[in-house]
Design an enzyme around this catalytic site. Structure first.
Site, PDB file in Angstrom:
ATOM      1  N   LEU A   1      -1.392  39.547  47.225  1.00 21.22           N
ATOM      2  CA  LEU A   1      -0.206  38.772  47.538  1.00 21.22           C
ATOM      3  C   LEU A   1       0.789  39.671  48.242  1.00 21.22           C
ATOM      4  O   LEU A   1       0.921  40.841  47.940  1.00 21.22           O
ATOM      5  CB  LEU A   1       0.420  38.239  46.247  1.00 21.22           C
ATOM      6  CG  LEU A   1      -0.482  37.315  45.418  1.00 21.22           C
ATOM      7  CD1 LEU A   1       0.177  36.997  44.096  1.00 21.22           C
ATOM      8  CD2 LEU A   1      -0.786  36.046  46.203  1.00 21.22           C
TER       9      LEU A   1
ATOM     10  N   ASP B   1      -4.742  42.028  43.067  1.00 17.12           N
ATOM     11  CA  ASP B   1      -3.488  42.733  42.760  1.00 17.12           C
ATOM     12  C   ASP B   1      -3.567  43.545  41.472  1.00 17.12           C
ATOM     13  O   ASP B   1      -2.551  43.965  40.941  1.00 17.12           O
ATOM     14  CB  ASP B   1      -2.347  41.724  42.617  1.00 17.12           C
ATOM     15  CG  ASP B   1      -2.026  41.038  43.930  1.00 17.12           C
ATOM     16  OD1 ASP B   1      -1.664  41.758  44.882  1.00 17.12           O
ATOM     17  OD2 ASP B   1      -2.145  39.798  44.020  1.00 17.12           O
TER      18      ASP B   1
ATOM     19  N   GLU C   1       1.643  47.329  36.048  1.00 15.18           N
ATOM     20  CA  GLU C   1       2.956  47.188  35.423  1.00 15.18           C
ATOM     21  C   GLU C   1       3.287  45.745  35.089  1.00 15.18           C
ATOM     22  O   GLU C   1       3.936  45.458  34.081  1.00 15.18           O
ATOM     23  CB  GLU C   1       4.032  47.750  36.366  1.00 15.18           C
ATOM     24  CG  GLU C   1       5.445  47.572  35.830  1.00 15.18           C
ATOM     25  CD  GLU C   1       6.483  47.971  36.851  1.00 15.18           C
ATOM     26  OE1 GLU C   1       6.354  47.535  38.008  1.00 15.18           O
ATOM     27  OE2 GLU C   1       7.409  48.700  36.503  1.00 15.18           O
ATOM     28  N   ASP C   2       2.854  44.848  35.957  1.00 16.04           N
ATOM     29  CA  ASP C   2       3.236  43.454  35.778  1.00 16.04           C
ATOM     30  C   ASP C   2       2.538  42.791  34.598  1.00 16.04           C
ATOM     31  O   ASP C   2       2.955  41.740  34.141  1.00 16.04           O
ATOM     32  CB  ASP C   2       2.931  42.658  37.053  1.00 16.04           C
ATOM     33  CG  ASP C   2       3.825  43.093  38.205  1.00 16.04           C
ATOM     34  OD1 ASP C   2       5.005  43.399  37.922  1.00 16.04           O
ATOM     35  OD2 ASP C   2       3.367  43.121  39.366  1.00 16.04           O
TER      36      ASP C   2
ATOM     37  N   ARG D   1      -2.916  36.118  39.161  1.00 18.98           N
ATOM     38  CA  ARG D   1      -2.869  37.416  38.493  1.00 18.98           C
ATOM     39  C   ARG D   1      -2.975  37.311  36.984  1.00 18.98           C
ATOM     40  O   ARG D   1      -2.945  38.328  36.287  1.00 18.98           O
ATOM     41  CB  ARG D   1      -1.576  38.143  38.868  1.00 18.98           C
ATOM     42  CG  ARG D   1      -1.423  38.382  40.369  1.00 18.98           C
ATOM     43  CD  ARG D   1      -0.285  39.309  40.652  1.00 18.98           C
ATOM     44  NE  ARG D   1      -0.479  40.596  39.984  1.00 18.98           N
ATOM     45  CZ  ARG D   1       0.468  41.537  39.938  1.00 18.98           C
ATOM     46  NH1 ARG D   1       1.645  41.326  40.508  1.00 18.98           N
ATOM     47  NH2 ARG D   1       0.234  42.678  39.332  1.00 18.98           N
TER      48      ARG D   1
ATOM     49  N   ARG E   1       8.840  35.291  40.161  1.00 18.09           N
ATOM     50  CA  ARG E   1       7.748  35.605  39.243  1.00 18.09           C
ATOM     51  C   ARG E   1       8.139  35.516  37.772  1.00 18.09           C
ATOM     52  O   ARG E   1       7.277  35.483  36.909  1.00 18.09           O
ATOM     53  CB  ARG E   1       7.252  37.026  39.519  1.00 18.09           C
ATOM     54  CG  ARG E   1       6.704  37.236  40.910  1.00 18.09           C
ATOM     55  CD  ARG E   1       5.301  36.641  41.040  1.00 18.09           C
ATOM     56  NE  ARG E   1       4.763  36.795  42.386  1.00 18.09           N
ATOM     57  CZ  ARG E   1       4.118  37.900  42.787  1.00 18.09           C
ATOM     58  NH1 ARG E   1       3.971  38.921  41.969  1.00 18.09           N
ATOM     59  NH2 ARG E   1       3.643  37.971  44.010  1.00 18.09           N
TER      60      ARG E   1
ATOM     61  N   HIS F   1      10.759  41.641  42.946  1.00 14.55           N
ATOM     62  CA  HIS F   1      11.060  41.963  41.558  1.00 14.55           C
ATOM     63  C   HIS F   1      12.406  42.648  41.452  1.00 14.55           C
ATOM     64  O   HIS F   1      12.951  43.154  42.429  1.00 14.55           O
ATOM     65  CB  HIS F   1       9.991  42.919  40.994  1.00 14.55           C
ATOM     66  CG  HIS F   1       8.673  42.267  40.725  1.00 14.55           C
ATOM     67  ND1 HIS F   1       7.477  42.908  40.957  1.00 14.55           N
ATOM     68  CD2 HIS F   1       8.348  41.050  40.249  1.00 14.55           C
ATOM     69  CE1 HIS F   1       6.472  42.109  40.629  1.00 14.55           C
ATOM     70  NE2 HIS F   1       6.983  40.978  40.201  1.00 14.55           N
TER      71      HIS F   1
ATOM     72  N   VAL G   1       1.956  45.697  50.428  1.00 14.56           N
ATOM     73  CA  VAL G   1       1.752  44.497  49.607  1.00 14.56           C
ATOM     74  C   VAL G   1       2.729  44.526  48.417  1.00 14.56           C
ATOM     75  O   VAL G   1       2.410  44.133  47.301  1.00 14.56           O
ATOM     76  CB  VAL G   1       0.303  44.387  49.105  1.00 14.56           C
ATOM     77  CG1 VAL G   1      -0.614  44.024  50.268  1.00 14.56           C
ATOM     78  CG2 VAL G   1      -0.145  45.696  48.451  1.00 14.56           C
TER      79      VAL G   1
ATOM     80  N   CYS H   1       4.919  50.227  39.862  1.00 18.63           N
ATOM     81  CA  CYS H   1       3.979  49.119  39.712  1.00 18.63           C
ATOM     82  C   CYS H   1       2.601  49.570  39.251  1.00 18.63           C
ATOM     83  O   CYS H   1       1.856  48.793  38.668  1.00 18.63           O
ATOM     84  CB  CYS H   1       3.814  48.396  41.041  1.00 18.63           C
ATOM     85  SG  CYS H   1       5.324  47.599  41.593  1.00 18.63           S
TER      86      CYS H   1
END
Lengths: 1026, 286
Positions: free
Chosen positions: B31, B74, B79-80, B99, B146, B174, B269, B275
């Site tokens: 993404l 991704d 981290e996400d 994701r 997000r 973010h 990206v 991240c």
């Protein structure tokens, strides 16, 4: 006569007098002897003596003399007393058995006997004091009088009224009328005197302490919060007490802090005297506390907070904190002792799991070596970092009706939605805090680039909630942000608003103070937290959380109004039905029993609050509170109490002096005294007995006018036209009224209420309503030296309607004394003249008093005190003075105004003006004592003099008319006072009125209040949609 | 147990790091907020290896490297998928549906670390770890495309010890696209208007006063601060070749051990330094 009366009153006051008969008998004999000696002289002299003798007698008067006097009085009185009153006397009568015999023999015999007996020697063993007094040469005059009186009276009683009559006839032909009245008054006085000791009623109050134990103590009913708080702290051996406070719960989930500067009963009303001792201000850095014991209590509080879920923390933190608790309470982990589920007995978390307990146990092992104090410190070091530490949450809705929480903390105001912090307003950012009805507003300092301040509004579940939040904000701001509580001068700038201010020490001050603590670390026992957890289960303490955690049952709409309405409805209903309320009280405070019994009408406002502009009362209050707290509350409160309790004193106490002299009241005071005295004679004295001084001085004046009328008119005008209702209530004999009634005076109380508020009142009942919750709208604008923020509060009350301006007028009318006796003018000139009982008209020049000129800071202490009066505790007044005088307070009919509140969205500016004032209502209530008509109105009389004086203060305008008339040989002095109390929301009209009446009484101790008219003008506002 | 966050002195302590290899699908399928040059996979891999090498070799962390999953383009941006604070890990529900499955592998590895695992099961909640800024004293959660309110609430419920404040994020992917912690009590912040505005919001919401380190480039404001016992303050920041002006600002931090790391490929990206890892401070082996 007068002197006698004075002395008598004193006597009655003394508890001893009533004491066992035996003791009295001997002394009595002794006294009799003395009396007898003198008695020969006296019967004729008595009257004269009375004037001459005054002061010394009073001063010296030992109990024995008093007793004698009593008996004499009682006798004299007894004649006139209605049957029901006689009972009271009975004790006095009963005492002298010997005397009775003597009497039977004849007065002469009595004299002989008395002579025969070695005067006091016999008696001495039993009563030393008395003897001494008698021995004193000074006593002679007094004794003579006493003896005379005693001789006369006593026989009369026992033998029958006939004898009395005879004597009386001999002594006083002219005076009979007066005497009668006097006697009546005396009777009343007696009643009062008897009651007076009882007045000091104590209430048992319970305080749930942080360790779950209960502390019980007896408090005087009128005790202020500070007294209880101090007791608790003393019990706890806690010095750094400024972080703590007492809570009482309403509806089990609404907690209220007990205001230390106000009377407890007014705050809790009908609630049980049950409090919980809690941390009020959580120190951001507990390590700065001076004493371990303080930290210990903070720990206990936090344990509660955590276990109840009020202070959320993570699993790990629960475990960690729990381990410190274990360490503090159980010491190092001992595998032999500590096994099994010993941990389960503790409650560390709202949802305690096995896993957590295991973790706790594990961590406990790591704390080996920590002393309890160290463990506490570690506990606090971790707890203080919790984000919700010290945050006091309140349910609210934002402008869009979304449920949010407002958190008040040391640094400012936090806005939460669910668990998320969505905004925060540090104190420096806040210019003003206010509340109106159920809305709470904060005015925000413009940001850098912005030019205008913005106001953000929140909707609270009800009005009370809004007020509670506001108060908490004011207190937190003051405590954490200011070096010292707001100073009076700054108060000037405040607009109008609630009187409420934080009165305690600030954190800065308490830190300073605790630096001075110089004592070895006090030993204290750490009670098991097991107990704490238990207490949490059942007790009210844990409940607070619930409020936060669960939605309020109440809808967003202000529920306060409802309650108010109920109250009012009840009150009004009664008034209308009976014309008087016997007990409105149930709703309100039990405090003033007398008054309530009499009739208390509590003014209740219908509906909710009317927005009112406030006068400067706030300022006043500030002064008071600050001083009180900062200095010696005790002393001040004493002052206050004395003041309030004391009936008119001949010589003004300090307070009065200050107040009066500047105002140039003196003359009036004199007049007043006379007037009152006339009626009251013996009765008065008794009442006043409380003040020793009185006895000496007043007696002289007693003679004068018999009937007086006090009209107290309370008017509240607010501009608009309204409905006028007039209620006339006759009070004949109701409890308090008795005095007046008996005296043959009428009291009329007229209430004209036009817009108003709750003010009036009922002296008795009203008090309840007034203080605690009266303020409907509050503004608080914190000015501090360093900080510019202004907090503004709007006061409100459920009951109170907002008033913009209330004017209360109190008129005192005194009326013709039927018989005048010679009075000795002490200070007042008029008095003397009048003495010529009969046809002399006495002209009393009126004088004004300024009750309060400006209550602002300028008036240092004086004002404070005045304020006290104004705002002050009605209760005291009520009991002692007001009851007699009046009666009345009636629920003003006020309509609720509905303010459309636009929920302030963020950044929406809300102007206070919103409040639409729709209507004004006026109400007048008149109370008259029954006899009034006959005496006063009977003859036109001749006008001797008339005077009008006007004085103004910020909130009060007093106009005094003094008229002296001669009617049919009787001089009559009538004082009419009109007191206009104007104020916005916050004025406590009830108190103000009560105060006014009280003052009037004090100023004219010899007069009685015959009429009280209260006019109330209240602004009515439209009702809100919600 | 050092207690809550171990206090200010403990901020940045770290023993473990979770990373994940990048899948080749990243180049085309990852993404991205804006179209741009294609990712050079080989270079991206080299940069990432360097990144992991610093954590493992230079800083001595125990690095747990998850294998790439081609179905999750991704997935390198670990981290996400999780927010770890002290002993507690919140498995997120990433805002991008594609994701969501990244969390599974993350869950496994975190479980192996014996962390207290909290899963975000609420289907109305979304949260990307990239929107979570932990300052050592509190959380800021960016409300972005997000991350939504509900996600933030769950985070607040998970980390009850800390205040959780929300910060609107509009122009960036973010919250941490333009800020991060550059030291205890020190917030690195970009210079863009959006960044500055967000900073103000954070400052207003916080009871604490943070120092700020303003760098010219928003992307450069994302850096990694670590407190390594043997090395003291360590800061991983974008290389001077990428953001020279910002690098100069970092270079003024005299107390920090500065480690420039290039991240040019993943940046295409929307990848930033933070991240690519989840940092964990394990103080006990429970």
């Amino acid at each position: 006569m007068t002197t006698e009366v004075g002395s008598e009153t004193e006597v009655k006051k003394d508890p001893e007098q009533v004491g066992p008969d035996k003791a009295k008998d001997k002394p009595e004999e002794a006294s009799e002897t003395v009396e007898n000696e003198k008695s020969g002289k006296t019967s004729s002299e008595e009257a004269q003596d009375s004037s001459s003798v005054p002061a010394p007698a009073s001063h010296s008067s030992p109990s024995s003399q008093k007793k004698e006097k009593d008996s004499s009085e009682s006798k004299g009185i007894s004649r006139f007393l209605p049957p029901w009153l006689k009972k009271q006397k009975s004790y006095t009568l009963a005492e002298p058995k010997d005397e009775a015999k003597k009497r039977a023999a004849g007065e002469e015999q009595v004299v002989e006997e008395s002579e025969c007996h070695p005067p006091e020697g016999m008696a001495q063993p039993k009563r030393i004091l008395e003897v001494v007094a008698e021995n004193n040469a000074k006593a002679d005059d007094k004794e003579e009088k006493h003896s005379v009186s005693s001789a006369e009276t006593q026989p009369a009683k026992e033998d029958g009224k006939e004898t009395e009559v005879e004597k009386v006839a001999e002594e006083k032909e002219e005076k009979q009328e007066k005497e009668k009245r006097e006697t009546k008054e005396v009777q009343t006085a007696e009643v009062i005197s008897q009651k007076s000791p009882k007045k000091i009623k104590t209430v048992q109050s319970k305080v749930v302490l942080l360790d779950g134990t209960e502390y019980t103590c007896d408090l005087e009913k009128r005790a202020k919060g500070q007294i209880l708080f101090d007791k608790v702290c003393e019990h706890l051996n806690l010095l750094e007490k400024d972080y703590f406070g007492l809570l009482f719960y309403e509806n089990s989930d609404q907690k209220n802090w007990l205001d230390p500067s106000k009377e407890i009963k007014r705050q809790i009303r009908s609630l049980p005297w049950l409090f919980t001792f809690n941390v009020k201000f959580y120190p951001p850095d507990p390590s700065q506390l001076t004493e371990d014991i303080t930290r210990y209590f903070l720990c206990l509080q936090l344990r509660q907070d955590i276990a109840s879920g009020r202070l959320p923390c993570s699993f790990v933190t629960h475990a960690l904190l729990g381990s410190y608790i274990l360490q503090a309470e159980m010491g190092d982990h001992d595998p032999e002792e500590h096994h099994g589920d010993y941990i389960s007995e503790f409650q560390f978390a709202p949802n305690q799991t096995q896993e957590m307990e295991e973790k706790v146990a594990e961590l406990h092992k790591t704390h080996r070596g920590l002393t309890p104090a160290q463990a506490d410190s570690q506990f606090l070091e971790n707890a203080k970092r919790l984000s919700m530490y010290g945050v006091d949450l309140h349910h609210a809705k934002d402008s869009e009706g979304v449920d949010i929480m407002l958190g008040v903390c040391a640094n400012g105001l936090l806005i939460y939605k669910d668990r998320l912090r969505i905004n925060r307003f540090a104190w420096p950012k806040i210019l003003k805090i206010s509340y109106k009805r159920s809305n709470f507003y904060i005015k925000i300092r413009p940001a850098e680039l912005e030019q205008f301040e913005s106001t953000i509004g929140f909707k609270l579940p009800n009005h009370r909630a809004a007020k509670r939040l506001w108060k908490v904000c004011v207190e937190h701001h003051t405590f954490f942000r200011l070096l010292s509580p707001e100073q009076p001068p700054k108060a000037k700038f405040l607009t109008l608003g609630s009187k409420f201010r934080y009165s305690g020490r600030t954190q800065a001050q308490t830190r300073q103070a605790s630096n001075l603590i110089d004592r070895p670390a006090p030993y204290f026992e750490r009670t098991s937290s097991k107990r704490v957890s238990r207490s949490l289960d059942g007790a009210p303490m844990g409940i607070s959380d619930q409020s936060l955690l669960r939605d309020f049952p109440t809808t967003g709409r202000p529920s306060a109004g409802d309650k108010i309405i109920d109250l009012e409805a009840a009150g009004q209903g009664k008034l209308k039905e009976g014309g008087r309320e016997d007990d409105v009280s149930p709703l309100k405070t039990p405090q003033l029993e007398l008054t309530q019994d009499g009739k208390s009408n509590s003014l209740r406002v219908d509906g909710e609050n009317i927005y009112v502009r406030h006068s400067n009362l706030m300022l006043e209050d500030l002064d008071k509170t600050q001083d009180d707290l900062l200095k010696h509350q005790a002393s001040i409160s004493e002052l206050k109490r004395n003041f309030m309790e004391s009936t008119p004193e001949p010589r003004p106490n300090e307070w009065e002096k200050r107040r009066i002299t500047p105002l140039s009241l003196q003359t009036q005071g004199k007049k007043g005294d006379h007037i009152f005295q006339v009626k009251t004679l013996p009765g008065k004295e008794k009442q006043w007995t409380a003040m020793p001084r009185i006895a000496g001085t007043k007696p002289e004046e007693i003679d004068k006018s018999s009937h007086e009328t006090l009209d107290i008119v309370e008017e509240k005008k607010q501009a608009e036209v309204g409905i006028e209702e007039t209620l006339v209530v006759d009070e004949t004999d109701k409890g308090k009224m008795q005095v007046a009634a008996d005296a043959g005076e009428t009291c009329k109380v007229e209430h004209l209420s036009k817009k108003d508020s709750s003010s009036l009142p009922s002296y008795s009942s009203s008090s309840s309503s007034s203080e605690s919750e009266d303020e409907e709208v509050g503004e608080y604008q914190p000015h501090h030296r360093a900080i510019e923020e202004v907090i503004r509060e709007e006061q409100e009350e459920e009951e109170d309607v907002k008033r913009r301006e209330l004017e209360e007028k109190i008129q005192h009318v005194e009326d013709t004394p039927q018989s005048s006796k010679p009075t000795v003018p002490v200070e007042s000139m008029q008095v003397t003249a009048e003495d010529s009982v009969q046809e002399n008209a006495i002209i009393i020049p009126t004088e004004e008093k300024n009750l309060s000129e400006e209550i602002k800071e300028d008036l240092g202490e004086e004002k404070e005190e005045e304020q006290l009066k104004l705002n002050g505790d009605v209760s005291h007044v009520d009991i002692d003075v007001a009851p007699e005088i009046i009666c009345c307070s009636e629920p003003p009919v006020v309509k609720t105004e509905m303010v459309t509140i636009s929920d302030a969205t963020q950044r929406t500016e809300i102007s206070t003006k919103e409040v639409p004032i729709v209507q004004t209502e006026t109400k007048t209530i008149t109370y008259e004592s029954p006899q009034f008509d006959g005496s006063a109105d009977g003859s036109a009389g001749v006008l001797l003099s008339a005077q009008t004086i006007t004085s103004e203060s910020i909130s009060t305008t007093t106009t005094t008319h003094i008229t002296k008339m001669v009617k049919g040989g009787v001089s009559e002095t009538r004082i009419e006072k009109r007191i206009v109390i104007t104020g916005d929301g916050d004025i406590d009209h009830d108190e103000a009125l009560a105060q006014a009446i009280k003052e009037a009484k004090e100023q004219h101790p010899d007069m009685s209040v015959t009429r009280v008219v209260v006019h109330k003008e209240t602004e009515l506002a439209e009702e809100d949609e919600d | 147990m050092a207690g809550l966050g171990g206090g200010p002195g403990a901020f940045g302590r770290c023993t473990h790091a979770v990373v994940r290899a990048l899948p080749e699908s990243l180049c085309r399928q990852a993404l991205r907020s804006a179209a741009g040059p294609e990712v050079d996979f080989a270079r991206a891999e080299r940069e990432h290896q360097l990144y992991v090498g610093v954590l493992r070799g230079k800083l001595g962390l125990r690095v747990l490297e998850l294998p790439a999953d081609e179905s999750l383009p991704d997935c390198v941006f670990v981290e996400d998928a999780a927010v770890v604070c002290e002993e507690t890990a919140l498995l997120t529900r990433p805002g991008a549906p594609s994701r969501r499955k990244e969390v599974e592998a993350m869950k496994r590895v975190l479980e192996s670390l014996n962390l207290n695992i909290v899963e975000m099961v609420d289907e109305n909640a979304t949260l990307d770890g990239g929107d979570v800024l932990f300052t050592g004293r509190e959380f800021f959660v960016g409300l972005s495309k997000r991350t939504n309110q509900r996600g933030a609430e769950i985070l607040a419920d998970t980390f009850k010890d800390y205040a959780v404040s929300t910060v609107p994020v509009h122009d960036s992917l973010h919250l941490k696209s333009f800020c991060s912690m550059a030291g205890p009590n020190l917030i690195a912040i970009g210079s863009s208007e959006a960044a500055q505005k967000a900073l103000k919001t954070m400052q207003q919401m916080s009871d604490h006063r943070y120092d700020k380190l303003t760098v010219p480039d928003d992307a450069a404001a994302n850096c990694i601060y670590l407190n390594i016992p043997s090395k003291g303050h360590v800061l991983l920041h974008r290389a001077p070749e990428e953001y020279p002006e910002s690098a100069k600002v970092f270079e003024k931090l005299k107390d920090h051990m500065l480690i420039p790391i290039a991240n040019t490929e993943l940046e295409k990206v929307d990848g930033a330094l933070t991240c690519c890892s989840v940092l964990i401070n394990k103080t006990s082996e429970l």
